[in-house]
Design an enzyme around this catalytic site. Structure first.
Site, PDB file in Angstrom:
ATOM      1  N   ASN A 291      -8.837  11.353  -3.139  1.00  0.00           N
ATOM      2  CA  ASN A 291      -8.849  11.350  -1.668  1.00  0.00           C
ATOM      3  C   ASN A 291      -7.507  11.931  -1.156  1.00  0.00           C
ATOM      4  OD1 ASN A 291      -7.239   9.172  -2.479  1.00  0.00           O
ATOM      5  ND2 ASN A 291      -7.568   8.179  -0.510  1.00  0.00           N
TER       6      ASN A 291
ATOM      7  N   CYS B 291      -4.621  10.959   0.164  1.00  0.00           N
ATOM      8  CA  CYS B 291      -3.261  10.499  -0.194  1.00  0.00           C
ATOM      9  C   CYS B 291      -3.124  10.183  -1.673  1.00  0.00           C
ATOM     10  CB  CYS B 291      -2.872   9.323   0.688  1.00  0.00           C
ATOM     11  SG  CYS B 291      -2.938   9.766   2.426  1.00  0.00           S
TER      12      CYS B 291
ATOM     13  N   GLU C 219      -4.658   7.959  -3.749  1.00  0.00           N
ATOM     14  CA  GLU C 219      -4.803   6.632  -4.362  1.00  0.00           C
ATOM     15  C   GLU C 219      -6.190   6.354  -4.929  1.00  0.00           C
ATOM     16  OE1 GLU C 219      -4.368   7.244  -1.230  1.00  0.00           O
ATOM     17  OE2 GLU C 219      -5.433   5.888   0.111  1.00  0.00           O
TER      18      GLU C 219
END
Ligand code: UDP
Length: 568
Positions: free
Chosen positions: A270, A272, A274
């Site tokens: 995704n 960012c 994580e």
């Protein structure tokens, strides 16, 4: 009554509270948490009666009201509304045909429209200059398609509330990799993308051994070009130092931890970083506020365990009541049931415990704490599986046959960029950014001013010259050079840029060891950081089995989300 900080109220009013016909907030924060609690607990009806629904509504409401746990923004914004999409994270496939590229772009726009972020791996696209038989022309390559995705994102505000966030990945052996690495060069390029190079162990070994590196056509697997691996590596490092991008994602490390390897490889995350996901998977996140998990100067393990159990149930319920953007996403999300419980307020917790961030003691506690969260999350997911059944792909997972779990993954460390403001605590596992700072507003050029509350409390309790100390803190955002403060206090309140990048990475690695998905972490670098610093950090991240890494160099130029100090 829900007690909220001024900044939290401002953020809620602008973007989270339901608006009436006049356009102003028609909902109190308490009503927001009730709406969300009731909407999520409705999932309980499937397994229990009305009493069960009411009991869980109360439990969910109570943890949110205390700001002990908050779900990701789309859940807070959209539960019980027509938007109904509750997940923050999606990965979509990019296949080498015009039709499929634009179909993916449409799906991404619809996800952004309702507040989700999307990740893509563009490595299947034929390289720039390759023939296109249908038109008799030549392909424009992955980077040019990323620019189209970027432009579309800029125009579709997420839920009308934030602009679309994307992760763009290209593998290190794609023929267009050099163009990709420097794609952020130049003002305004790919502003709605984080970009990362997909790195394999074979590439890292080539770099360490100074071996040549082949760039391979994704369709016919022919070698198109051979580069010096060290040269390619240096281009990555140089651009990361200058532009904060590209980051790296370590594909083999991700694959070695893939809970469902039989279903295929994971090649993207995704926005960012994580949550590594397969194409069409989505994941919903939630974070426990660690600053609420201490008691009398120690970790409140009992309170933490109770909160984890409620949070895991909450996130599993989200999968039931979520409205999915399309049937493919719905199907695979139901089959794997990935959720990501993480933390915020880690820096504040350490301050409450009196442990400076850049110490071995802090890193050891990080491991112990995340190990605990991981074990208890799994225990809760196991209990849910006993009643609700394991996730449908369980028999194809690494957990079969010994560990029936309700969820293929349970943990993820998200940046908590906005929910940490709502909870009035430090974000994610980051050190304090500053003791006083201005946060650029996401939608317009307003700024939010924040002075660290724990630091203020300490000053008022122990010092008479509070004003002169604050004067200096307002100027610089830090207290390191204020000699009237005792040394242990100056160590305890060290901020992101005063902590060496190695310590930042040590925290990331410690949390990653016990996180199913991945850890989103910004490794802050001083403006003076050299090429060698990034070179070493990127290598260290791979050696220590991080799933990815991103650095951010402080620079007085350019627009940042956070600015040190509140003057000037
Ligand atoms: N995200 C997004 N747009 C944004 C911020 C976040 O799409 O402007 C997504 C993205 O997938 C990110 C995830 O939400 O990785 C979690 O981000 P964060 O924890 O900062 O979100 P919050 O829940 O605090 O708003």
């Amino acid at each position: 009554m829900v007690k909220l900080a001024d900044n939290a109220l401002m953020v809620l009013k602008e973007r989270y509270l339901q608006k009436g016909t006049s356009g102003s907030a028609d909902e109190t924060p308490e009503e927001l948490f009730r709406r969300v609690a009731r909407g999520i607990a409705a999932a309980e009806r499937k397994w229990g009666g009305e009493k069960e629904v009411n009991n869980w509504t109360e439990s969910f409401f109570e943890v949110m009201k205390r700001l002990a746990f908050l779900p990701n923004s789309p859940t807070l914004m959209n539960t019980g509304t027509v938007a109904g999409q509750l997940s923050a994270c999606f990965v979509l496939p990019v296949v080498d045909s015009l039709e499929s590229i634009f179909s993916t772009l449409k799906q991404a726009a619809l996800i952004h429209q309702k507040g989700g972020g999307t990740g893509f791996n563009f490595s299947q696209l034929r390289p720039k200059g390759d023939p296109v038989y249908t038109s008799g022309g030549y392909a424009s390559g992955p980077v040019s398609f990323m620019k189209i995705f970027d432009a579309a994102s800029a125009h579709v505000k997420q839920g009308g509330k934030r602009s679309g966030a994307n992760m763009g990945i290209l593998n290190a052996d794609h023929p267009d990799i050099e163009e990709f690495i420097s794609a952020k060069k130049g003002l305004g390029n790919l502003q709605n993308f984080n970009i990362s190079v997909g790195i394999t162990d074979a590439f890292m070994k080539a770099v360490y051994g100074n071996a040549p590196w082949d760039l391979i056509h994704p369709n016919n697997r022919k070698v198109i070009k051979t580069l010096e691996s060290g040269n390619l590596w240096n281009q990555i490092v140089e651009n990361a130092l200058l532009y904060g991008d590209p980051g790296l994602i370590f594909l083999d490390t991700i694959h070695s931890k893939n809970p469902t390897p039989g279903l295929g490889k994971i090649n993207a995350t995704n926005p960012c970083g994580e949550v590594p996901l397969m194409p069409y998977e989505s994941c919903n996140l939630g974070s426990i506020n660690l600053s609420k998990m201490t008691i009398g100067g120690s970790v409140d393990w009992f309170g933490l365990e109770k909160t984890i159990d409620i949070a895991i149930r909450f996130l599993d319920d989200v999968i039931e009541v979520n409205q999915y953007p399309n049937p493919k996403i719905r199907k695979i999300t139901y089959r794997n049931r990935k959720i990501g419980l993480g933390v915020m307020g880690w820096a504040e917790m350490l301050i409450k415990l009196g442990i400076p961030y850049d110490t071995q003691e802090a890193v050891e506690l990080a491991s112990r704490l995340m190990h605990f969260i991981q074990e208890k999350s799994k225990a809760s997911s196991r209990s849910l599986a006993m009643i609700r059944g394991p996730f449908p792909n369980w028999e194809k997972s690494i957990y079969y046959p010994n560990e029936p779990l309700r969820n293929a993954t349970c943990t993820s460390i998200a940046p908590t960029g906005t929910i940490s403001v709502i909870a009035d605590t430090s974000s994610s596992i980051e050190p304090l950014f500053a003791l006083a700072y201005q946060r650029m507003h996401v939608l317009n050029d307003d700024t939010l001013t924040t002075v660290n509350r724990q630091f203020l409390d300490y000053l008022y309790e122990h010092h008479h010259d509070v004003n002169s100390i604050l004067e200096s803190v307002f100027e610089k955002g830090t207290c390191d050079d204020i000699t009237s403060l005792p040394t242990p206090i100056r160590s305890l309140f060290k901020t992101a840029l005063e902590i060496s990048p190695e310590w930042h990475l040590k925290h990331q690695v410690a949390f990653q060891r016990y996180t199913d998905n991945a850890v989103s972490k910004t490794i802050n670098l001083p403006e003076s950081a050299s090429h060698n610093v990034v070179d070493e950090l990127y290598k260290m991240a791979w050696e220590h089995k991080a799933k990815g890494i991103t650095v951010f160099r402080n620079s007085p130029k350019g627009k940042k989300v956070l600015n040190l100090g509140v003057k000037g």
